[in-house]
Write a protein that holds these residues in place. Structure first.
Motif, PDB file in Angstrom:
ATOM      1  N   ALA A  52       0.868  -0.965   0.112  1.00 13.52           N
ATOM      2  CA  ALA A  52       0.279   0.247   0.259  1.00 13.52           C
ATOM      3  C   ALA A  52       1.733   1.070   0.020  1.00 13.52           C
ATOM      4  CB  ALA A  52      -0.840   0.460   0.929  1.00 13.52           C
ATOM      5  N   GLN A  53       0.549   2.467  -0.898  1.00 13.28           N
ATOM      6  CA  GLN A  53       1.135   3.523  -0.643  1.00 13.28           C
ATOM      7  C   GLN A  53      -0.192   4.564   0.219  1.00 13.28           C
ATOM      8  OE1 GLN A  53       2.091   4.621  -4.946  1.00 13.28           O
ATOM      9  NE2 GLN A  53       3.800   3.014  -4.624  1.00 13.28           N
ATOM     10  N   MET A  54       1.062   5.856   0.076  1.00 16.31           N
ATOM     11  CA  MET A  54       0.620   6.712   0.812  1.00 16.31           C
ATOM     12  C   MET A  54       1.070   7.974   1.183  1.00 16.31           C
ATOM     13  SD  MET A  54      -0.731   5.602   5.305  1.00 16.31           S
ATOM     14  CE  MET A  54      -1.458   4.680   4.400  1.00 16.31           C
ATOM     15  N   ASN A  55       0.798   8.915   0.953  1.00 18.53           N
ATOM     16  CA  ASN A  55       1.229  10.277   1.032  1.00 18.53           C
ATOM     17  C   ASN A  55       0.680  11.036   2.585  1.00 18.53           C
ATOM     18  OD1 ASN A  55       2.023   9.646  -1.570  1.00 18.53           O
ATOM     19  ND2 ASN A  55       1.262  11.839  -2.131  1.00 18.53           N
ATOM     20  N   VAL A  56       2.084  11.689   3.418  1.00 15.70           N
ATOM     21  CA  VAL A  56       2.203  12.171   4.704  1.00 15.70           C
ATOM     22  C   VAL A  56       2.924  13.267   4.549  1.00 15.70           C
ATOM     23  CG1 VAL A  56       2.199   9.330   5.617  1.00 15.70           C
ATOM     24  CG2 VAL A  56       3.949  10.422   5.281  1.00 15.70           C
ATOM     25  N   PRO A  57       2.734  14.426   5.145  1.00 15.05           N
ATOM     26  CA  PRO A  57       3.656  15.395   5.321  1.00 15.05           C
ATOM     27  C   PRO A  57       4.943  15.402   5.817  1.00 15.05           C
ATOM     28  CG  PRO A  57       1.339  15.771   6.252  1.00 15.05           C
ATOM     29  CD  PRO A  57       1.259  14.365   6.684  1.00 15.05           C
ATOM     30  N   VAL A  58       5.835  15.791   5.607  1.00 10.33           N
ATOM     31  CA  VAL A  58       7.951  15.569   6.022  1.00 10.33           C
ATOM     32  C   VAL A  58       7.536  15.865   7.230  1.00 10.33           C
ATOM     33  CG1 VAL A  58       8.354  15.158   3.551  1.00 10.33           C
ATOM     34  CG2 VAL A  58       7.666  17.438   3.987  1.00 10.33           C
ATOM     35  N   ASP A  59       8.912  16.081   7.486  1.00  9.77           N
ATOM     36  CA  ASP A  59       9.254  16.664   8.594  1.00  9.77           C
ATOM     37  C   ASP A  59       8.829  16.328  10.169  1.00  9.77           C
ATOM     38  OD1 ASP A  59      11.291  18.209   7.218  1.00  9.77           O
ATOM     39  OD2 ASP A  59      10.063  19.361   7.014  1.00  9.77           O
ATOM     40  N   SER A  60       8.362  14.813   9.968  1.00  9.12           N
ATOM     41  CA  SER A  60       7.671  14.191  11.446  1.00  9.12           C
ATOM     42  C   SER A  60       7.995  12.067  11.389  1.00  9.12           C
ATOM     43  CB  SER A  60       5.860  14.512  11.249  1.00  9.12           C
ATOM     44  OG  SER A  60       5.502  14.161  11.973  1.00  9.12           O
ATOM     45  N   GLU A  61       7.698  12.252  12.763  1.00  4.86           N
ATOM     46  CA  GLU A  61       7.376  10.873  12.439  1.00  4.86           C
ATOM     47  C   GLU A  61       5.861  10.051  12.618  1.00  4.86           C
ATOM     48  OE1 GLU A  61       9.016  10.037  17.082  1.00  4.86           O
ATOM     49  OE2 GLU A  61      10.979  10.586  15.438  1.00  4.86           O
ATOM     50  N   TYR A  62       5.448   9.233  12.434  1.00  8.20           N
ATOM     51  CA  TYR A  62       4.848   8.961  12.872  1.00  8.20           C
ATOM     52  C   TYR A  62       4.522   6.549  13.416  1.00  8.20           C
ATOM     53  CZ  TYR A  62       3.681  12.204   9.542  1.00  8.20           C
ATOM     54  OH  TYR A  62       3.602  13.853   8.971  1.00  8.20           O
ATOM     55  N   GLN A  63       3.566   6.673  14.488  1.00  2.75           N
ATOM     56  CA  GLN A  63       4.074   5.402  14.894  1.00  2.75           C
ATOM     57  C   GLN A  63       2.889   4.637  13.879  1.00  2.75           C
ATOM     58  OE1 GLN A  63       3.275   5.434  18.922  1.00  2.75           O
ATOM     59  NE2 GLN A  63       4.344   7.434  18.800  1.00  2.75           N
ATOM     60  N   PHE A  64       3.417   3.322  13.664  1.00  7.99           N
ATOM     61  CA  PHE A  64       2.478   2.757  13.019  1.00  7.99           C
ATOM     62  C   PHE A  64       2.491   0.905  13.022  1.00  7.99           C
ATOM     63  CE2 PHE A  64       6.160   2.080  10.510  1.00  7.99           C
ATOM     64  CZ  PHE A  64       6.029   1.084  10.110  1.00  7.99           C
ATOM     65  N   LYS A  65       1.871   0.521  12.820  1.00  6.96           N
ATOM     66  CA  LYS A  65       1.787  -1.404  12.902  1.00  6.96           C
ATOM     67  C   LYS A  65       1.101  -1.720  11.758  1.00  6.96           C
ATOM     68  CE  LYS A  65       2.349  -2.204  18.154  1.00  6.96           C
ATOM     69  NZ  LYS A  65       1.881  -3.112  18.773  1.00  6.96           N
ATOM     70  N   TYR A  66       0.925  -3.258  11.585  1.00  7.59           N
ATOM     71  CA  TYR A  66       0.498  -3.606  10.582  1.00  7.59           C
ATOM     72  C   TYR A  66      -0.503  -4.437  11.737  1.00  7.59           C
ATOM     73  CZ  TYR A  66       4.040  -3.198   7.511  1.00  7.59           C
ATOM     74  OH  TYR A  66       4.982  -2.018   6.359  1.00  7.59           O
ATOM     75  N   VAL A  67      -1.115  -5.433  10.459  1.00  6.19           N
ATOM     76  CA  VAL A  67      -3.017  -5.770  11.227  1.00  6.19           C
ATOM     77  C   VAL A  67      -2.279  -6.983  10.601  1.00  6.19           C
ATOM     78  CG1 VAL A  67      -5.370  -5.971  11.964  1.00  6.19           C
ATOM     79  CG2 VAL A  67      -3.919  -3.984  11.854  1.00  6.19           C
ATOM     80  N   VAL A  68      -2.630  -8.183  10.753  1.00  2.00           N
ATOM     81  CA  VAL A  68      -2.413  -9.763   9.919  1.00  2.00           C
ATOM     82  C   VAL A  68      -3.548 -10.218  10.410  1.00  2.00           C
ATOM     83  CG1 VAL A  68      -0.592 -10.821   9.223  1.00  2.00           C
ATOM     84  CG2 VAL A  68       0.221  -8.981   9.493  1.00  2.00           C
ATOM     85  N   ASP A  69      -4.112 -10.207   9.509  1.00  2.00           N
ATOM     86  CA  ASP A  69      -5.636 -11.274  10.172  1.00  2.00           C
ATOM     87  C   ASP A  69      -5.729 -11.194  11.391  1.00  2.00           C
ATOM     88  OD1 ASP A  69      -5.484 -12.639   7.348  1.00  2.00           O
ATOM     89  OD2 ASP A  69      -3.787 -14.211   8.093  1.00  2.00           O
ATOM     90  N   GLY A  70      -5.951 -10.036  11.506  1.00  2.00           N
ATOM     91  CA  GLY A  70      -6.425  -9.474  13.348  1.00  2.00           C
ATOM     92  C   GLY A  70      -5.326  -9.448  14.172  1.00  2.00           C
TER      93      GLY A  70
END
Length: 96
Positions: A52-70
């Protein structure tokens, strides 16, 4: 798992490509600060890779996780990890 970044010249954004290889998984999504923690589905390709692709504003950091089969999981190749008191676990971090 991998994250690729492409900085846009036309505006202060970065196009992030999230890649999650898993022939066994039926569904993979990514959720994080960039989408208000609402899971965005990754497209499954014939070789078993999800992207998947997504555009995000620069000069920042983002927390994230994958959801794999729940199941929530971190990216082993993330830029870093940050503790999250709400989830009582670490989240992956991408810096742009």
């Amino acid at each position: 798992m991998s994250i690729t970044k492409q900085y846009l010249k036309s505006k202060p954004e970065c196009k992030i490509t999230f890649t999650f290889p898993s022939a066994e998984a039926d569904q993979v999504a990514v959720a994080g600060d960039f989408n208000n923690w609402e899971p965005t589905s990754l497209k499954k390709f014939k070789n078993g890779t999800f992207k998947a692709q997504m555009n995000v504003p620069v000069d920042s950091e983002y927390q994230f996780k994958y959801v794999v089969d729940g199941q929530w999981t971190n990216d082993a190749e993330a830029d870093g990890y940050k503790w999250n008191d709400f989830a009582a676990s670490e989240n992956s971090v991408v810096v742009v």
